[in-house]
Design a protein around this motif. Structure first.
Motif, short mmCIF file in Angstrom:
data_model
loop_
_atom_site.label_atom_id
_atom_site.label_comp_id
_atom_site.label_asym_id
_atom_site.label_seq_id
_atom_site.Cartn_x
_atom_site.Cartn_y
_atom_site.Cartn_z
N SER A 284 -1.30 2.89 10.97
CA SER A 284 -0.57 1.76 10.41
C SER A 284 -1.58 0.81 9.77
CB SER A 284 0.25 1.03 11.46
OG SER A 284 -0.60 0.45 12.44
N ILE A 285 -1.08 -0.02 8.86
CA ILE A 285 -1.93 -1.02 8.21
C ILE A 285 -1.38 -2.40 8.51
CG2 ILE A 285 -2.88 -1.86 6.03
CD1 ILE A 285 -2.58 0.92 4.89
N ASN A 286 -2.20 -3.26 9.02
CA ASN A 286 -1.78 -4.63 9.31
C ASN A 286 -2.08 -5.50 8.09
OD1 ASN A 286 -0.92 -3.80 11.92
ND2 ASN A 286 -3.04 -3.88 12.60
N ALA A 287 -2.90 -6.50 8.24
CA ALA A 287 -3.19 -7.38 7.11
C ALA A 287 -4.03 -6.67 6.06
CB ALA A 287 -3.91 -8.63 7.58
N MET A 288 -3.79 -7.04 4.81
CA MET A 288 -4.61 -6.57 3.69
C MET A 288 -5.00 -7.80 2.88
SD MET A 288 -2.49 -3.19 2.47
CE MET A 288 -3.91 -2.30 1.82
N GLY A 289 -6.13 -7.73 2.22
CA GLY A 289 -6.56 -8.91 1.49
C GLY A 289 -7.59 -8.61 0.43
N SER B 143 -8.44 -22.49 -4.62
CA SER B 143 -8.90 -22.34 -6.00
C SER B 143 -8.04 -21.39 -6.83
CB SER B 143 -10.35 -21.88 -6.03
OG SER B 143 -10.48 -20.64 -5.37
N VAL B 144 -7.23 -20.57 -6.17
CA VAL B 144 -6.42 -19.58 -6.92
C VAL B 144 -4.92 -19.80 -6.76
CG1 VAL B 144 -8.26 -17.90 -6.62
CG2 VAL B 144 -6.28 -17.81 -5.11
N LYS B 145 -4.52 -20.77 -5.95
CA LYS B 145 -3.09 -21.03 -5.75
C LYS B 145 -2.41 -21.35 -7.08
CE LYS B 145 -3.14 -22.63 -0.94
NZ LYS B 145 -3.01 -23.79 -0.04
N GLY B 146 -1.27 -20.73 -7.30
CA GLY B 146 -0.52 -20.95 -8.53
C GLY B 146 -0.96 -20.04 -9.69
N ARG B 147 -2.09 -19.36 -9.52
CA ARG B 147 -2.59 -18.47 -10.58
C ARG B 147 -2.61 -17.01 -10.15
NH1 ARG B 147 -7.72 -18.83 -12.23
NH2 ARG B 147 -8.52 -19.59 -10.23
N PHE B 148 -2.91 -16.75 -8.89
CA PHE B 148 -3.00 -15.39 -8.36
C PHE B 148 -1.82 -15.11 -7.45
CE2 PHE B 148 -7.95 -14.89 -8.47
CZ PHE B 148 -7.95 -15.28 -9.81
N THR B 149 -1.37 -13.86 -7.45
CA THR B 149 -0.30 -13.43 -6.55
C THR B 149 -0.69 -12.12 -5.89
OG1 THR B 149 1.38 -14.45 -7.97
CG2 THR B 149 2.14 -12.83 -6.38
N ILE B 150 -0.64 -12.10 -4.56
CA ILE B 150 -0.92 -10.88 -3.82
C ILE B 150 0.39 -10.25 -3.40
CG2 ILE B 150 -1.11 -12.06 -1.58
CD1 ILE B 150 -3.38 -10.07 -0.90
N SER B 151 0.44 -8.92 -3.45
CA SER B 151 1.62 -8.19 -3.02
C SER B 151 1.17 -6.84 -2.47
CB SER B 151 2.61 -8.00 -4.18
OG SER B 151 2.00 -7.26 -5.23
N ARG B 152 2.08 -6.15 -1.82
CA ARG B 152 1.73 -4.84 -1.28
C ARG B 152 2.92 -3.90 -1.31
NH1 ARG B 152 -0.09 -5.79 4.83
NH2 ARG B 152 0.21 -3.53 5.07
N ASP B 153 2.62 -2.62 -1.38
CA ASP B 153 3.62 -1.57 -1.31
C ASP B 153 3.27 -0.74 -0.07
OD1 ASP B 153 5.14 0.78 -1.53
OD2 ASP B 153 5.09 0.72 -3.71
N ASN B 154 3.97 -0.98 1.01
CA ASN B 154 3.63 -0.31 2.27
C ASN B 154 3.81 1.20 2.19
OD1 ASN B 154 2.96 -2.75 3.56
ND2 ASN B 154 5.08 -3.09 4.18
N ALA B 155 4.75 1.66 1.40
CA ALA B 155 4.98 3.10 1.27
C ALA B 155 3.80 3.79 0.59
CB ALA B 155 6.26 3.36 0.49
N LYS B 156 3.08 3.03 -0.24
CA LYS B 156 1.94 3.59 -0.97
C LYS B 156 0.60 3.17 -0.38
CE LYS B 156 4.38 3.85 -5.41
NZ LYS B 156 4.39 3.42 -6.83
N ASN B 157 0.63 2.41 0.72
CA ASN B 157 -0.61 1.90 1.32
C ASN B 157 -1.47 1.16 0.29
OD1 ASN B 157 0.08 2.99 3.81
ND2 ASN B 157 -1.12 4.85 3.52
N THR B 158 -0.82 0.39 -0.53
CA THR B 158 -1.49 -0.25 -1.66
C THR B 158 -1.25 -1.76 -1.65
OG1 THR B 158 -1.33 1.74 -3.01
CG2 THR B 158 -1.67 -0.33 -4.17
N VAL B 159 -2.31 -2.49 -1.97
CA VAL B 159 -2.22 -3.94 -2.15
C VAL B 159 -2.64 -4.27 -3.57
CG1 VAL B 159 -4.58 -4.34 -1.28
CG2 VAL B 159 -2.88 -6.18 -1.17
N TYR B 160 -1.99 -5.27 -4.13
CA TYR B 160 -2.23 -5.68 -5.51
C TYR B 160 -2.66 -7.14 -5.55
CZ TYR B 160 0.78 -1.60 -6.24
OH TYR B 160 1.34 -0.34 -6.18
#
Length: 118
Positions: free
Chosen positions: A30-35, A62-79
């Protein structure tokens, strides 16, 4: 063995956008936090953004409002969607994940270079 592979870095002009991806592979229970972290030469690695398995997010001021983090748990991928990029965002960006195999460990990718020109 677990591996994290980043992609999506490159060079862009100030005000532009880039999207980073990081996919985990291997013997994953399993994957918990990603960053995403970044590190400039001679400086400490700093947190850019993190996301829990449940979708809660945390950003550096410094990145609030400009960067967005997301993840696809089915693909084990973070963006990491990076908009309104500034020259000071120029860094090597590293992916990190807390992965259970089933023993939980902290894993890092090799990094991807992001260069923002003015």
């Amino acid at each position: 063995q677990v591996q994290l592979v980043e992609s999506g870095g490159g060079q862009v002009q100030a005000g532009g956008s880039l999207r980073l991806s990081c996919t985990a592979s291997g013997s994953i229970f399993s994957i918990n936090a990603m960053g995403w972290y970044r590190q400039a030469p001679g400086k400490q690695r700093e947190l850019v953004a993190a996301i829990t398995s449940g979708g809660s997010t945390n950003y550096a001021d410094s990145v609030k409002g400009r960067f967005t983090i997301s993840r696809d748990n089915a693909k084990n991928t973070v963006y990491l969607q990076m908009n309104s990029l500034k020259p000071e965002d120029t860094n090597v960006y590293y992916c990190n994940a807390q992965i259970a195999t089933p023993i939980t460990g902290s894993y890092w990718g090799r990094g991807t270079q992001v260069t923002v020109s003015s």
